[in-house]
Write an enzyme that holds these catalytic residues in place. Structure first.
Site, PDB file in Angstrom:
ATOM      1  CE  LYS A 111      -4.108  -1.993   2.144  1.00 35.15           C
ATOM      2  NZ  LYS A 111      -4.987  -2.021   3.336  1.00 35.15           N
ATOM      3  CB  SER A 153      -2.090   0.340   8.262  1.00 38.59           C
ATOM      4  OG  SER A 153      -2.369  -0.472   9.381  1.00 38.59           O
ATOM      5  CG  ASP A 154      -4.201  -5.313   4.986  1.00 33.96           C
ATOM      6  OD1 ASP A 154      -5.016  -4.716   4.268  1.00 33.96           O
ATOM      7  OD2 ASP A 154      -4.289  -6.521   5.257  1.00 33.96           O
ATOM      8  CD  GLN A 155      -7.474  -4.716  12.356  1.00 36.03           C
ATOM      9  OE1 GLN A 155      -8.595  -4.409  12.029  1.00 36.03           O
ATOM     10  NE2 GLN A 155      -6.904  -4.282  13.461  1.00 36.03           N
ATOM     11  N   GLY A 167      -0.691  -5.053  10.136  1.00 33.67           N
ATOM     12  CA  GLY A 167       0.570  -4.780   9.468  1.00 33.67           C
ATOM     13  C   GLY A 167       0.752  -3.275   9.349  1.00 33.67           C
TER      14      GLY A 167
END
Length: 192
Positions: free
Chosen positions: A52, A68-70, A105
């Site tokens: 990203k 960010s990633d979740q 993340g």
């Protein structure tokens, strides 16, 4: 200080980043967020957070870009965003009385130097015993259809918890600010 760019369209992440009282802009990266075959959940969120940030580096060459990633993990199963009322109810009933671990993340890319810091911050929630009626009331009231695990920890979702465990509660909402402050500090950014 290089300008900050949040690589996300999430209003939850924008609200969290605003807490640091640093000026920032945001843009949504166009990215395929599918899991690679056999990819562990930790590696998935680390990879997507980095991608990203990298997706916006070309159009923002002199920035500090935050990606960010979740995902939510129940046992070995990754719980994504439910997108529908029915799937949200199913996810919450599956999680009833169980521990759900949220893996967030986080990447901070200096697009001027190419230096990228990447991490994964876990946070675990133990859910209360839930029944169909309570779950349907909650999903109707809060509409958590765009939230991994089908609840909003910053809202009524907290009423579904028996307990929580982790080093950074903001990671549960999708942007681990404690870790981000550490990363920003390494790039010379002082948070008030």
């Amino acid at each position: 200080m290089l300008p900050l760019l949040l690589a996300s369209s999430s209003p939850y992440r924008r609200e969290l980043l605003a807490r640091l009282r640093l000026p920032f802009t945001w843009a949504s990266p166009d990215l395929d967020e599918r899991r690679l075959g056999g990819e562990p959940a930790v590696e998935l969120v680390r990879r997507l957070a980095r991608q990203k940030a990298e997706a916006l580096a070309g159009s923002h060459p002199q920035h500090l870009i935050i990606g960010s990633d979740q995902v939510a993990v129940l046992g070995e199963q990754i719980l994504g965003k439910p997108h529908t009322f029915e799937r949200a109810c199913e996810q919450l009933l599956e999680a009833s009385g169980q521990q759900v671990t949220f893996l967030t993340g986080l990447a901070l890319l200096n697009s001027a130097t190419g230096h990228c810091q990447v991490d994964c911050v876990p946070f675990t929630v133990t859910m209360r015993e839930l029944d169909q009626e309570r779950v349907e009331r909650y999903v109707s009231a809060e509409q958590p259809l765009d939230c991994a695990g089908s609840f909003k920890a910053e809202g009524l979702g907290v009423s579904l918890f028996q307990s929580t465990h982790g080093c950074d509660a903001t990671s549960l909402i999708g942007l681990p600010l404690i870790r981000l402050v550490d990363m920003l500090h390494k790039e010379g950014v002082q948070v008030p």
